[in-house]
Design an enzyme around this catalytic site. Structure first.
Site, PDB file in Angstrom:
ATOM      1  N   ASP A   1      -3.096 -10.537  -2.073  1.00 16.19           N
ATOM      2  CA  ASP A   1      -3.596  -9.981  -0.807  1.00 16.19           C
ATOM      3  C   ASP A   1      -5.046  -9.530  -1.028  1.00 16.19           C
ATOM      4  O   ASP A   1      -5.414  -9.124  -2.128  1.00 16.19           O
ATOM      5  CB  ASP A   1      -2.722  -8.786  -0.419  1.00 16.19           C
ATOM      6  CG  ASP A   1      -3.022  -8.230   0.966  1.00 16.19           C
ATOM      7  OD1 ASP A   1      -2.228  -8.475   1.888  1.00 16.19           O
ATOM      8  OD2 ASP A   1      -4.046  -7.530   1.119  1.00 16.19           O
TER       9      ASP A   1
ATOM     10  N   HIS B   1      -6.476  -6.975  -0.146  1.00 11.27           N
ATOM     11  CA  HIS B   1      -6.569  -5.529  -0.378  1.00 11.27           C
ATOM     12  C   HIS B   1      -5.853  -5.141  -1.671  1.00 11.27           C
ATOM     13  O   HIS B   1      -4.932  -5.838  -2.105  1.00 11.27           O
ATOM     14  CB  HIS B   1      -5.969  -4.781   0.819  1.00 11.27           C
ATOM     15  CG  HIS B   1      -6.605  -5.172   2.126  1.00 11.27           C
ATOM     16  ND1 HIS B   1      -5.962  -5.935   3.077  1.00 11.27           N
ATOM     17  CD2 HIS B   1      -7.854  -4.939   2.596  1.00 11.27           C
ATOM     18  CE1 HIS B   1      -6.794  -6.135   4.097  1.00 11.27           C
ATOM     19  NE2 HIS B   1      -7.942  -5.559   3.835  1.00 11.27           N
TER      20      HIS B   1
ATOM     21  N   ASP C   1      -4.822 -12.463   3.778  1.00 14.83           N
ATOM     22  CA  ASP C   1      -6.058 -11.939   4.367  1.00 14.83           C
ATOM     23  C   ASP C   1      -7.282 -12.207   3.497  1.00 14.83           C
ATOM     24  O   ASP C   1      -8.384 -11.766   3.828  1.00 14.83           O
ATOM     25  CB  ASP C   1      -5.926 -10.453   4.710  1.00 14.83           C
ATOM     26  CG  ASP C   1      -5.110  -9.681   3.697  1.00 14.83           C
ATOM     27  OD1 ASP C   1      -4.893 -10.207   2.592  1.00 14.83           O
ATOM     28  OD2 ASP C   1      -4.676  -8.561   4.010  1.00 14.83           O
TER      29      ASP C   1
ATOM     30  N   HIS D   1       0.817  -1.229   0.000  1.00 20.08           N
ATOM     31  CA  HIS D   1       0.000   0.000   0.000  1.00 20.08           C
ATOM     32  C   HIS D   1       0.846   1.272   0.000  1.00 20.08           C
ATOM     33  O   HIS D   1       0.314   2.351  -0.230  1.00 20.08           O
ATOM     34  CB  HIS D   1      -0.909   0.051   1.234  1.00 20.08           C
ATOM     35  CG  HIS D   1      -1.976  -0.998   1.268  1.00 20.08           C
ATOM     36  ND1 HIS D   1      -2.860  -1.189   0.228  1.00 20.08           N
ATOM     37  CD2 HIS D   1      -2.316  -1.899   2.226  1.00 20.08           C
ATOM     38  CE1 HIS D   1      -3.690  -2.179   0.544  1.00 20.08           C
ATOM     39  NE2 HIS D   1      -3.386  -2.631   1.745  1.00 20.08           N
TER      40      HIS D   1
HETATM   41 ZN    ZN Z   1      -4.093  -6.886   3.034  1.00 19.80          ZN
END
Ligand code: ZN
Length: 368
Positions: free
Chosen positions: A177, A179, A265, A140
């Site tokens: 992931d 996200h 995740d 990120h």
């Molecule tokens: Zn994540």
């Protein structure tokens, strides 16, 4: 040839402080633990040890990433800000929900440098592939700010190193992931030599990025592929995503090395995601990636750790992935499989298939 493994105790000393999940513990939030704490990662290493897998891996020592390496992705102003916080024994805040503990930049440098070391070991043929169990995570982190518990864009920094120093012509990222890999996307937004693919839960985090329409710009147009799967996607949706989008995109792009920002995740029971992956699902996706890497780039595959926040389950996903990378069978049964494999909706659903079909149409824009 064996699988490389990057680990350092100091990764566990990055202190994310007194939080309540992802948020600062400010009244009325009761103080507790940050979601991104050492426990899941320490348990991965421990499970590898007790199952006898660790001793079959080739240890790769991490080293700190240099300023020059970091500045291939991040701005000088941001690095200066991190240096200033690093000199403060009380730490600070790297921005965008990213806690900065005492000496966190030193550890973040070791995290990014660990992925670089894994990349060098794979390119040099010391190992055939590698898993870098690094912390803090990276995908990120934006060029000019931290975000989502990430300080330095680990995979992107290693990717830039592969292009600039190691002379690779093309690299690809497959970020599984839960996200959006927004930092990796930003680092290569206009770069035609990097294919950035992110498979994520639709508008989970960041809630405003990761759409199908974000495809890169200028010479990089077409080389960013976002696959925003609906919440509730299970193994069937992930298998179809890989079969219909990810693997065909890799075949079309023909990278010299494949990076996998590897968060766990998307696993069932993760507190920050709403997907239903399980260890056998991750094993299957790893097999698909390895077959593609074998076909396209001599098996060169570098995985680097990202998120994954449910401490009991995450280590079994990592075990399945690392066993598969190394051709190792420890005969360890994942005790969670009976809970997860028959969950409703594990099969591909029509509304998930619609998203996958729209993403498959993006492949036409890939450069030949
Ligand atoms: Zn994540």
């Amino acid at each position: 040839m064996a699988t490389g493994f990057v680990w350092h105790e100091r990764y566990m000393w990055h202190d994310t402080g007194n939080y309540a999940g992802p948020l600062p513990a400010i009244f009325p939030l009761q103080p507790g633990q940050h979601a991104e704490n050492p426990e899941t990662k320490r348990r991965i290493r421990n499970l590898l040890e007790v199952t006898g897998v660790l001793e079959q891996l080739v240890p790769i020592a991490p080293r700190p990433a240099t300023d020059e390496e970091i500045l291939r992705v991040h701005t000088p102003e941001y690095l200066k800000k991190l240096e200033e916080m690093n000199a403060n024994p009380r730490g600070g805040d790297a921005g965008g929900m990213t806690p900065f503990g005492p000496g966190s930049l030193d550890i973040a440098r070791l995290s990014a440098g660990g992925v670089i070391a894994a990349t060098d070991a794979v390119i040099d043929g010391v190992v055939s592939n590698a898993y870098a169990l690094v912390r803090p995570p990276g995908h990120h982190a934006m060029p000019d700010t931290g975000m989502g518990f990430c300080m330095l864009s680990n995979a992107a920094i290693a990717g830039r190193h592969a292009l600039a120093v190691r002379g690779l012509d093309r690299i690809a990222f497959v970020d599984w992931d839960v996200h959006h890999g927004n930092g990796t996307e930003a680092a290569f937004w206009t770069e035609p030599r990097a294919l950035t693919i992110s498979i994520h839960q639709d508008r989970c985090f960041p809630p405003t990025t990761g759409g199908i329409d974000a495809r890169g710009e200028g010479p990089g147009f077409g080389t960013n592929i976002n696959i925003p799967l609906p919440p509730g996607s299970g193994v069937g949706a992930y298998e179809a995503t890989f079969d219909r989008v990810v693997i065909p995109a890799l075949r079309a792009f023909k990278p010299d090395l494949i990076f996998v920002p590897s968060g766990f995740d998307a696993g069932a029971h993760d507190p920050l995601g709403r997907m239903m992956m399980h260890s056998e699902g991750y094993r299957s996706l790893t097999r698909k990636l390895m077959a593609a890497a074998e076909e396209l780039c001599g098996g060169r595959l570098v995985m680097c750790h990202e998120g994954g926040y449910n401490a009991p389950t995450v280590p079994f996903y990592a075990l399945a992935v690392i066993e598969t990378l190394g051709g190792i069978n420890s005969r360890t049964e994942d005790p969670f499989m009976p809970l997860f494999e028959h969950m409703g909706g594990q099969e591909l659903q029509p509304h998930q298939e619609d998203v996958i079909a729209r993403c498959a149409a993006l492949l036409e824009a890939l450069p030949a």
